[in-house]
Design a protein around this motif. Structure first.
Motif, PDB file in Angstrom:
ATOM      1  N   LEU B  28      46.422  30.282  37.714  1.00  0.00           N
ATOM      2  CA  LEU B  28      45.144  30.866  37.345  1.00  0.00           C
ATOM      3  C   LEU B  28      44.624  31.658  38.527  1.00  0.00           C
ATOM      4  CD1 LEU B  28      43.521  27.671  35.805  1.00  0.00           C
ATOM      5  CD2 LEU B  28      44.484  29.620  34.538  1.00  0.00           C
ATOM      6  N   SER B  30      40.992  33.337  39.742  1.00  0.00           N
ATOM      7  CA  SER B  30      39.577  33.547  39.444  1.00  0.00           C
ATOM      8  C   SER B  30      39.100  34.724  40.302  1.00  0.00           C
ATOM      9  CB  SER B  30      38.812  32.252  39.710  1.00  0.00           C
ATOM     10  OG  SER B  30      37.531  32.337  39.188  1.00  0.00           O
ATOM     11  N   GLY B  31      38.603  34.465  41.502  1.00  0.00           N
ATOM     12  CA  GLY B  31      38.246  35.597  42.357  1.00  0.00           C
ATOM     13  C   GLY B  31      39.438  36.143  43.117  1.00  0.00           C
ATOM     14  N   GLY B  32      40.470  35.346  43.242  1.00  0.00           N
ATOM     15  CA  GLY B  32      41.666  35.770  43.973  1.00  0.00           C
ATOM     16  C   GLY B  32      41.498  35.759  45.486  1.00  0.00           C
ATOM     17  N   LEU B  35      43.840  32.917  46.566  1.00  0.00           N
ATOM     18  CA  LEU B  35      45.192  33.046  46.021  1.00  0.00           C
ATOM     19  C   LEU B  35      45.903  34.322  46.507  1.00  0.00           C
ATOM     20  CD1 LEU B  35      47.326  31.871  44.201  1.00  0.00           C
ATOM     21  CD2 LEU B  35      46.194  32.925  42.233  1.00  0.00           C
ATOM     22  N   THR B 109      34.713  32.891  43.443  1.00  0.00           N
ATOM     23  CA  THR B 109      33.908  32.182  42.450  1.00  0.00           C
ATOM     24  C   THR B 109      33.780  30.704  42.799  1.00  0.00           C
ATOM     25  OG1 THR B 109      35.828  31.583  41.111  1.00  0.00           O
ATOM     26  CG2 THR B 109      34.782  33.712  40.633  1.00  0.00           C
ATOM     27  N   ASP B 122      32.814  25.388  51.261  1.00  0.00           N
ATOM     28  CA  ASP B 122      31.403  25.003  51.347  1.00  0.00           C
ATOM     29  C   ASP B 122      30.860  24.281  50.113  1.00  0.00           C
ATOM     30  OD1 ASP B 122      31.406  26.145  53.835  1.00  0.00           O
ATOM     31  OD2 ASP B 122      30.625  28.068  53.155  1.00  0.00           O
ATOM     32  N   TYR B 184      35.047  29.922  58.635  1.00  0.00           N
ATOM     33  CA  TYR B 184      34.849  28.801  57.710  1.00  0.00           C
ATOM     34  C   TYR B 184      34.120  27.697  58.489  1.00  0.00           C
ATOM     35  CZ  TYR B 184      38.060  30.055  53.846  1.00  0.00           C
ATOM     36  OH  TYR B 184      38.657  30.616  52.762  1.00  0.00           O
TER      37      TYR B 184
HETATM   38  C1  LIG Z   1      37.767  36.239  54.533  1.00  0.00           C
HETATM   39  C2  LIG Z   1      37.439  35.032  53.721  1.00  0.00           C
HETATM   40  C3  LIG Z   1      36.442  34.201  54.163  1.00  0.00           C
HETATM   41  C4  LIG Z   1      36.103  33.080  53.423  1.00  0.00           C
HETATM   42  N1  LIG Z   1      35.116  32.261  53.900  1.00  0.00           N
HETATM   43  C5  LIG Z   1      34.770  31.177  53.180  1.00  0.00           C
HETATM   44  C6  LIG Z   1      33.731  30.315  53.601  1.00  0.00           C
HETATM   45  O1  LIG Z   1      33.102  30.539  54.655  1.00  0.00           O
HETATM   46  N2  LIG Z   1      33.426  29.240  52.842  1.00  0.00           N
HETATM   47  C7  LIG Z   1      34.082  28.982  51.686  1.00  0.00           C
HETATM   48  O2  LIG Z   1      33.759  28.006  51.034  1.00  0.00           O
HETATM   49  N3  LIG Z   1      35.059  29.777  51.250  1.00  0.00           N
HETATM   50  C8  LIG Z   1      35.432  30.862  51.957  1.00  0.00           C
HETATM   51  N4  LIG Z   1      36.424  31.668  51.512  1.00  0.00           N
HETATM   52  C9  LIG Z   1      37.115  31.306  50.258  1.00  0.00           C
HETATM   53  C10 LIG Z   1      36.393  31.949  49.071  1.00  0.00           C
HETATM   54  O3  LIG Z   1      35.147  31.334  48.899  1.00  0.00           O
HETATM   55  C11 LIG Z   1      37.236  31.848  47.826  1.00  0.00           C
HETATM   56  O4  LIG Z   1      36.642  32.752  46.978  1.00  0.00           O
HETATM   57  C12 LIG Z   1      37.289  30.497  47.149  1.00  0.00           C
HETATM   58  O5  LIG Z   1      37.720  29.475  48.002  1.00  0.00           O
HETATM   59  C13 LIG Z   1      38.264  30.527  46.011  1.00  0.00           C
HETATM   60  O6  LIG Z   1      37.674  31.119  44.926  1.00  0.00           O
HETATM   61  P1  LIG Z   1      38.357  32.241  44.089  1.00  0.00           P
HETATM   62  O7  LIG Z   1      37.490  32.461  42.927  1.00  0.00           O
HETATM   63  O8  LIG Z   1      38.578  33.405  44.959  1.00  0.00           O
HETATM   64  O9  LIG Z   1      39.730  31.537  43.655  1.00  0.00           O
HETATM   65  P2  LIG Z   1      41.213  32.050  43.564  1.00  0.00           P
HETATM   66  O10 LIG Z   1      41.669  32.547  44.879  1.00  0.00           O
HETATM   67  O11 LIG Z   1      41.360  32.970  42.426  1.00  0.00           O
HETATM   68  O12 LIG Z   1      41.939  30.691  43.225  1.00  0.00           O
HETATM   69  C14 LIG Z   1      42.043  29.640  44.152  1.00  0.00           C
HETATM   70  C15 LIG Z   1      42.878  28.499  43.552  1.00  0.00           C
HETATM   71  O13 LIG Z   1      42.152  27.858  42.518  1.00  0.00           O
HETATM   72  C16 LIG Z   1      42.821  27.974  41.275  1.00  0.00           C
HETATM   73  N5  LIG Z   1      41.775  28.256  40.296  1.00  0.00           N
HETATM   74  C17 LIG Z   1      40.943  29.318  40.312  1.00  0.00           C
HETATM   75  N6  LIG Z   1      40.042  29.221  39.332  1.00  0.00           N
HETATM   76  C18 LIG Z   1      40.289  28.053  38.694  1.00  0.00           C
HETATM   77  C19 LIG Z   1      39.672  27.376  37.614  1.00  0.00           C
HETATM   78  N7  LIG Z   1      38.576  27.878  37.007  1.00  0.00           N
HETATM   79  N8  LIG Z   1      40.172  26.194  37.225  1.00  0.00           N
HETATM   80  C20 LIG Z   1      41.259  25.682  37.853  1.00  0.00           C
HETATM   81  N9  LIG Z   1      41.880  26.264  38.875  1.00  0.00           N
HETATM   82  C21 LIG Z   1      41.397  27.441  39.298  1.00  0.00           C
HETATM   83  C22 LIG Z   1      43.812  29.091  41.457  1.00  0.00           C
HETATM   84  O14 LIG Z   1      44.935  28.916  40.642  1.00  0.00           O
HETATM   85  C23 LIG Z   1      44.159  28.966  42.913  1.00  0.00           C
HETATM   86  O15 LIG Z   1      45.116  27.986  43.128  1.00  0.00           O
HETATM   87  C24 LIG Z   1      36.777  32.798  52.209  1.00  0.00           C
HETATM   88  C25 LIG Z   1      37.782  33.640  51.764  1.00  0.00           C
HETATM   89  C26 LIG Z   1      38.116  34.755  52.503  1.00  0.00           C
HETATM   90  C27 LIG Z   1      39.200  35.661  52.015  1.00  0.00           C
END
Ligand SMILES: Cc1cc2nc3c(=O)[nH]c(=O)nc-3n(C[C@H](O)[C@H](O)[C@H](O)COP(=O)(O)OP(=O)(O)OC[C@H]3O[C@@H](n4cnc5c(N)ncnc54)[C@H](O)[C@@H]3O)c2cc1C
Lengths: 781, 268
Positions: B28, B30-32, B35, B109, B122, B184
Motif C-alpha cells: 500500500l 499512502s503519502g509515499g 515508502l 498521511t 510523531d 526526526y
Molecule cells: C524528509 C522527511 C522527514 C520526515 N520527518 C518526519 C518527522 O519529523 N516525524 C514523523 O513522524 N515523520 C516524519 N517523516 C515521515 C512522514 O511523516 C511519512 O509521511 C510517514 O511516516 C508515512 O506516511 P505516508 O503516508 O507517507 O506513508 P507511505 O510512505 O505511503 O507508507 C508507509 C508504510 O505504511 C504502509 N501504509 C501506508 N498507508 C497504510 C494504511 N492506510 N494502512 C496500512 N498500511 C499503510 C505502506 O505500505 C508502507 O509500508 C518524514 C519523512 C521524510 C521523507
C-alpha cells in the motif's frame, strides 16, 4: 565606482537561469544514442577480490556491457595520480599506493569502483550492477589515522610501510626547540579536526562520448577545472590525446573542492564509450557521493606553544597526523602540508615554528582539499591554542592576541609565507565593537538567570588565497603552474566576450568579471559575456579553487584589458587626431582629455574591425590574451566573534550572535562577497556543531545519507553580522585578496571557543553535538 | 528503484483485493514519504504499488459523540490546518506542523505514519498518550495494543488503517527534541491530561522497542500535573535506543527533560 563597476552591488546575471530552473548541468546533457552507466562498488573496506562473475547481469534486460579492471589495465589506462610530490624529512619521496580507476584485485575502501555496467536505462544499469557477482576475501581494516601507524595495524599498500605516505616537516626544529628551553609558560592542547563530506547540491556526473568518425572524445563533467581534467586525462591516464579531447564543465552546482579532482568515474565513462561505441552517462546518487566524493580535514594534532614572561609567543610546535584515506587524490599531499603548516603563524609574531605532518593511509575514502583546504585546520590549531593560552594566563583573549599581532608588513613568517599587508587590530576592534564584547558579562548574567550558559569565542584568522606563483609552487613539488589565462574579445559593435580559465560553480563570475570590464570601459555589464568551462572555447586555464578566481583569474583579465585598452587608445588617438597620452576611456566613450572631442566606444571597436582607418602598420581587430602568474599568495584576514547559549539540561548550543569582520582587500561586488561569507560561515558552523563523517570499525560509512550526516539548516544559524575592512593586496593589479573560503576557515574555532567558554570545559571535539556538550558539562560538575 | 507496477484503487475493498492478489509482494502507498525513499534506496522492492490517495473513504475529519476522528488518508498539512482539529486537539495540529518539511507534510498521511510505526514517528506518541483508537477495515484496536514494536504493529496481512479517533484531552503538550541530522525525534514526548483526569505520556524516538508510555511519569503527573512531579523519576538506559547521535543514557536524560517541557507547554 560606476553603477556597474567595481564596488557595485550588481544583481547576479546568472541567477535568472538558476532560479527559473534553466541551468544546464551535466546530467541535463544528452547526446544521440546515449546509454547509462552504473558502477559496481566494493561493499568492503578492505578485501581481496577472488572472482568476478557478470554472467547473470549479462542476461538482464537492457544490458549492454560490463567492464572491469582487467580490461582497463589491458587498454593501458593509467593509475590515478597525485599532482603534488611531497618529500619526507628523510629526503625520500612520498609513497604512492597504486590506484587504478577500476580495482585491480584488491579494494581498500567501501565504494571503491570495481566495474562499470552499461545499459539502456539508468534503472537497468543499476539492476544489472547488482547482478554482478563478486567474491571477496576480507582483510583487516583500519579507519583512524593514528591507529594506522601503530605496530601490527593492517597494511594497505606494499609501497607504504606502517601506512605512512609521507613524514614531512616544515620550519626550524632547532630554533623551535630553543624557544622551549626556558619559557615562562607552555600551553599544550590536543586537537582533532573532524572529517567532512563536501556535499555540493549537484552530485558528480560524467558523460563520455567517443566519436569514431573523428577519433575524437568529448567529456561533459562536473569539474571546477576542465583544462586540468583534460591535461590529466590525456597526459597520465592515456584516455585520449589532449588535442582530441574536449572537456566541458557546464553549469556546476557547487564544488567546495570535491570537483577539482579527476575521479575514476569520468575516466571510465570516456574509456567505456570507446569500448562500447555508445555515449555513456553516469550520475552519482547521494549515497555514492557520501562514499566517494573526496572528504575533507581529518587531522589529529598535538600542539605546544611557548610564552615568555611578557606573554609573548616564543615558539610553536605542532605534530599532526593527516588521514589521507585509502589512496592519494589530485592534491591530497599538498592540502595537509604546504596549504596547512605554512599558515601556522596565524596573525602573530612567532619567532620559531616547527611542524611535523605524517600522511597516513586508512580504509576510508580519499581525503583532499575541501573549502579552505589546510587553512581551516591551521586556523583551528592556532586559534584554539590562542584562546586556551589567554584563559590559562587569565588574560582577555583580545589582549593576548593584541600583544602578539604582526604589525609591520611585509612580514616573513618562519613557515614560508610572506604577508604583504593587513591590519589585524582593525578587524578585531571592528568585530569587538559590533559584537558588543564590553556588554558580554551582563548578557552572561542575564542568561544565567534563565538557566542558560552563555559564552563568547573569538577567532582571528589569516589564510592564503590566490594559489599561486608557479615557480614557487614548482620548487615545492607542484606538478603544474598555477597561473591563470584570459582572453578579451571585443566585437565590432563594442560588446565584449571574456574567455576565462576560471570556472564558476556558484561564485558569480558572470557578474563580477563583467563588472571588472564595465569598470574599465564604462560599458554595461549586460554587454559583457563571460565564457568558461569548455576546453574547445577557452584557451587554457587552471580553474577555480583556493579562492583564486579574483586574485589570479581577474588579474589575468585585467592584464588582457590593459592590452585592449592600449590598442583602443591608439586607434582613438589616430581617429581623433590627438596624442595617445591624452586619450581616456570612460562611460563608454573614448575621449581626448580636457576637450569635447570624443568617439563612442563602439565606433572605435568598429574602426578596429573595418580597418579602414587604422594607424600605419596596425593589425585590425581588438582581441587580446594574457597569462597572469601571481607574485605571491594573497592574505585575507579577519576576526570572527561567536556568542552562544548552551542549555545545560540537553547540551544544545544556540548561536545567539555571530559577527564577522573581514579584510578581503578591494571588493568587486559587496553583495556577492557577503553571500560567500554567509555560505562559508554556514559550512564552518556546520563543522563545529553538526557535521562529521563517521566510519565504524569495519570501515562501513555510517553517515551515508542525510538521515545521519547532519547538514546545517537555516534554523541552526543566526542572522550574521558581517562587515569588511580594506587593506588592498599589494601584489596584484586589482588589490583583491579573495573571499570564498574565509567563512569556513575562521568560524569553527570561534564557535568552539564560545562553547568551551560557556561550559567551563575546554575538552570538547567537533562536532559539538548536544550529547558531547552535555557530557562535557557533567564532567566538570 | 526496482521495477514495479502502479495501481490506483478507488475503494477500500478494491485496495484489499489488489493487495490480496499481489501474494504479499505488493505494498500500500499512502503519502509515499517513507515508502518511496525506501524503494529509491533499493531497500524495498514491492511488485506493485497500491495507491490509497484516491480512496475517498480514507479522507475526512469529523467530531461526533465527543470523539475526533481523522481519516487515514489525511495529510499532515491538513491536520495542521484543519479548524476542527485546531478546536478540539490543538496540540495534535501543532505536532503535525512540525513533521518533516512542507513537501513531506503535504504528501505524508497519518494512516501511513501509524501503519509504518517508525520508532521516531510523531503521531504514535500522541495516540498512545491520548488513549486513541486505530480503525482498520476489519476492526478497532486501541493504541496500547496497536504499536507492538519497532516498525511493528498489530496490523495483519491485507489490513488497512482507515482512521484514528480519540476523545480530546483537557490539556496536552508536545515537545520534540530533534535528531540533528534527520530532524526526526530523538526524544518526542506527548503529554495528555485526558478527559477522565488521568495523564498519558507517550514517548517516541527514544525507546529501544519503539514508541512507549512512561507509566511512572503518568501516575506522578496524575496526582500533580506539574514538571516538578517528575523530579525523583528516572528512566533506565537499558530501555533506550543508542546510536551515533545519542547514547541510551543521553536519551534517558532527554526523555525526562523533554517530558517536563511538554508538561509546561500543556499548562500554558
Ligand atoms: C524528509 C522527511 C522527514 C520526515 N520527518 C518526519 C518527522 O519529523 N516525524 C514523523 O513522524 N515523520 C516524519 N517523516 C515521515 C512522514 O511523516 C511519512 O509521511 C510517514 O511516516 C508515512 O506516511 P505516508 O503516508 O507517507 O506513508 P507511505 O510512505 O505511503 O507508507 C508507509 C508504510 O505504511 C504502509 N501504509 C501506508 N498507508 C497504510 C494504511 N492506510 N494502512 C496500512 N498500511 C499503510 C505502506 O505500505 C508502507 O509500508 C518524514 C519523512 C521524510 C521523507
Amino acid at each position: 565606482m560606476g553603477v556597474e563597476g567595481i564596488g557595485a552591488k550588481v544583481l547576479r546575471k546568472e541567477d535568472r537561469r538558476f532560479i527559473t530552473g534553466q541551468g544546464r548541468y551535466t546530467d541535463d546533457m544528452s547526446v544521440p544514442g546515449m546509454k547509462y552507466a552504473a558502477f559496481v562498488r566494493s561493499p568492503h573496506a578492505h578485501a581481496k577480490i577472488t572472482s568476478i562473475d557478470a554472467s547473470a547481469a549479462r542476461e538482464m534486460p537492457g544490458f549492454i556491457e560490463f567492464l572491469d579492471g582487467q580490461q582497463l589495465k589491458a587498454d593501458g589506462i593509467g593509475n590515478i595520480i597525485c599532482g603534488w610530490a611531497v618529500t619526507s624529512k628523510d629526503g625520500s619521496p612520498m609513497k604512492m599506493g597504486a590506484y587504478p580507476a577500476l580495482a585491480d584485485g584488491i579494494v581498500r575502501y567501501v565504494g571503491q569502483p570495481i566495474g562499470i555496467v552499461i545499459a539502456e536505462t539508468q534503472a537497468q544499469a543499476r539492476d544489472a550492477a547488482e547482478g554482478v557477482m563478486i567474491e571477496y576475501e576480507e582483510l583487516p581494516v583500519v579507519v583512524n589515522g593514528p591507529d594506522a601507524m601503530k605496530a601490527g595495524a593492517p597494511q594497505l599498500h606494499p609501497e607504504a610501510e606502517n601506512n605512512i605516505c609521507f613524514d614531512w616537516e616544515l620550519g626550524d626544529a632547532d630554533a623551535t626547540a630553543k624557544a622551549f628551553e626556558n619559557p615562562a609558560k607552555v600551553i599544550k592542547l590536543d586537537i582533532v579536526n573532524n572529517r567532512l563530506s563536501p556535499n555540493p547540491i549537484e552530485p558528480r556526473a560524467a558523460l563520455g562520448h567517443y566519436n569514431s568518425a573523428e577519433d575524437h572524445y568529448t567529456c561533459y563533467t562536473t569539474s571546477q577545472n576542465p583544462h586540468v581534467a583534460r591535461l590529466v586525462m590525456s597526459a597520465f591516464y592515456n584516455v585520449a590525446p589532449e588535442h582530441k579531447l574536449r572537456v566541458i564543465a557546464p553549469d556546476v552546482g557547487g564544488g567546495f573542492g570535491a570537483k577539482i579532482y579527476i575521479y575514476p568515474e569520468e575516466i571510465v565513462c570516456l574509456w567505456a564509450s570507446k569500448r562500447t561505441h555508445v555515449p555513456v552517462k553516469w550520475t552519482s546518487d547521494r549515497t555514492e557521493a557520501f562514499l566517494t566524493d573526496a572528504h575533507g580535514r581529518d587531522h589529529v594534532s598535538d600542539v605546544e606553544m611557548a610564552l615568555d614572561a611578557n606573554n609573548k609567543i616564543l615558539g610553536l610546535r605542532v605534530n599532526t597526523v593527516a588521514n589521507l584515506g585509502a589512496y592519494m587524490s589530485l592534491f591530497s599531499s599538498a592540502t595537509p602540508t604546504y596549504l596547512y603548516a605554512t599558515l601556522l603563524s596565524g596573525q602573530y609574531n612567532i619567532p620559531a615554528i616547527y611542524a611535523n605532518v605524517k600522511g597516513v593511509y586508512t580504509n576510508t575514502a580519499p581525503v583532499d582539499a575541501y573549502r579552505g583546504a589546510g587553512r581551516p585546520e591551521a586556523t583551528y590549531v592556532i586559534e584554539r591554542t590562542m584562546e586556551t593560552a589567554a584563559r590559562e594566563l587569565g588574560m582577555s583573549p583580545a589582549e593576548f592576541r593584541r600583544i602578539n599581532f604582526i604589525r609591520e608588513f611585509p612580514h616573513q613568517t618562519p613557515v614560508i609565507m610572506n604577508y604583504d599587508t593587513g591590519d589585524f587590530e582593525a578587524t578585531m576592534e571592528a568585530a569587538m565593537k559590533t559584537a558588543d564584547v564590553a556588554g558580554f558579562e551582563g548578557r552572561r548574567q542575564e542568561a544565567k538567570s534563565r538557566g542558560k550558559l552563555r559564552g563568547l569565542g573569538m577567532s582571528c584568522y589569516i589564510e592564503a588565497c590566490g594559489i599561486a606563483p608557479s615557480k614557487a609552487v614548482g620548487s615545492l613539488g607542484a606538478g603544474v603552474g598555477l597561473w591563470e589565462s584570459a582572453e578579451v574579445r571585443v566585437n565590432p559593435v563594442g560588446t565584449i566576450e571574456i574567455l576565462t580559465g576560471s570556472h564558476s560553480h556558484g561564485q558569480g563570475h558572470e557578474t563580477t568579471f563583467a563588472q571588472v570590464v564595465s569598470q574599465r570601459f564604462g560599458v554595461p555589464v549586460d554587454n559583457v559575456q563571460i565564457v568558461h568551462g569548455d576546453t574547445d572555447k577557452v584557451q587554457f586555464g587552471m580553474g577555480t579553487y583556493g579562492s583564486r578566481s579574483g586574485a589570479v583569474g581577474c588579474s589575468a583579465i585585467s592584464k588582457a584589458l590593459d592590452k585592449v585598452e592600449a590598442k583602443a587608445k591608439k586607434i582613438g588617438a589616430h581617429l581623433l587626431e590627438a596624442d595617445e597620452g591624452d586619450i581616456v576611456i570612460e562611460n563608454g566613450e573614448v575621449k581626448v582629455a580636457g576637450t569635447d572631442k570624443k568617439l563612442a566606444w563602439h565606433e572605435v571597436c568598429l574602426g578596429a574591425y573595418t580597418g579602414h582607418n587604422l594607424p600605419d602598420g596596425m593589425e585590425p581587430g581588438l582581441k587580446e590574451g594574457a597569462f597572469y602568474d601571481p607574485q605571491n599568495f594573497t592574505f585575507p584576514a579577519g576576526c570572527y566573534i561567536c556568542e552562544v547559549e548552551v542549555d545545560p539540561d540537553t547540551g544544545v548550543t544556540e548561536i545567539v550572535q555571530f559577527v564577522a569582520a573581514d579584510d578581503f582587500g578591494n571588493i568587486i561586488n559587496p553583495m556577492i562577497v557577503e553571500g560567500q561569507v554567509h555560505g562559508g560561515l554556514a559550512q564552518g558552523i556546520g563543522q563545529a556543531l553538526l557535521e562529521g563523517v563517521n566510519y565504524d570499525e569495519t570501515g562501513q560509512l555510517v553517515t551515508a545519507s542525510y538521515m545521519d550526516y547532519a547538514m546545517p539548516r537555516a534554523w541552526d544559524l543566526p542572522m550574521f553580522k558581517v562587515e569588511t575592512l580594506v587593506t588592498p593586496c599589494t601584489t596584484n593589479p586589482l588589490g583583491l585578496k579573495g573571499c570564498g573560503e574565509a567563512g569556513a576557515i575562521g568560524s569553527p574555532p570561534a564557535v568552539m571557543n564560545a562553547i568551551t567558554d560557556a561550559i567551563g570545559n575546554n575538552d570538547l571535539t567537533m562536532p559539538a553535538t548536544p550529547e558531547k556538550v552535555w557530557n562535557a558539562i557533567n564532567a566538570v560538575n | 528503484m526496482y521495477e514495479t507496477s502502479y495501481q490506483r484503487p478507488t475503494s477500500i475493498d478494491e485496495a484489499v483485493k489488489l493487495l490480496g492478489d499481489s501474494d504479499g509482494e505488493g505494498k500500500l502507498m499512502s503519502g509515499g514519504m517513507t515508502l518511496i525513499p525506501t524503494m529509491k534506496a533499493r531497500l524495498a522492492m514491492p511488485t506493485s504499488l497500491i495507491d490509497l490517495r484516491h480512496v475517498a473513504e480514507l479522507k475526512g475529519i469529523s467530531f461526533e459523540n465527543g470523539r475526533l476522528k481523522i481519516g487515514g488518508g489525511t495529510t499532515h498539512a491538513e491536520i495542521k490546518a484543519d479548524a476542527t482539529v485546531k478546536q478540539h486537539a490543538p496540540t495534535l495540529s501543532y505536532l503535525a506542523g512540525l513533521i518533516g518539511d512542507p513537501a513531506v507534510r503535504h504528501m505524508g498521511t497519518i494512516g501511513g505514519s501509524v501503519a509504518n510505526h517508525d520508532p521516531a514517528a510523531d503521531y504514535p506518541a500522541a495516540l498512545l498518550a491520548m488513549g486513541a483508537t486505530i480503525h482498520t477495515n476489519t476492526r478497532e484496536v486501541v493504541a496500547d495494543d496497536f504499536f507492538t514494536g519497532m516498525f511493528e504493529t498489530a496490523l495483519e496481512e491485507n489490513e488497512i488503517v482507515t482512521a484514528v479517533s480519540f476523545e480530546p484531552p483537557q490539556a496536552a503538550g508536545w515537545e520534540k527534541f530533534r535528531n540533528p541530522a534527520s530532524r526526526y525525534a530523538m526524544a518526542g514526548v506527548f503529554v495528555a491530561k485526558r478527559a477522565d483526569g488521568s495523564v498519558g505520556v507517550g514517548v517516541t524516538g527514544a525507546g529501544n522497542a519503539g514508541v512507549f508510555r512512561w507509566k511512572e511519569a503518568e501516575s506522578a503527573l496524575g496526582s500533580n500535573f506539574d514538571g516538578s512531579a517528575l523530579d525523583g523519576l528516572s528512566l533506565s538506559a537499558n530501555d533506550m535506543m543508542g546510536d551515533m547521535h545519542g547514547s541510551a543514557g543521553y536519551r534517558a536524560n532527554l526523555v525526562k527533560v523533554v517530558t517536563k517541557r511538554a508538561v509546561a507547554s500543556a499548562k500554558r
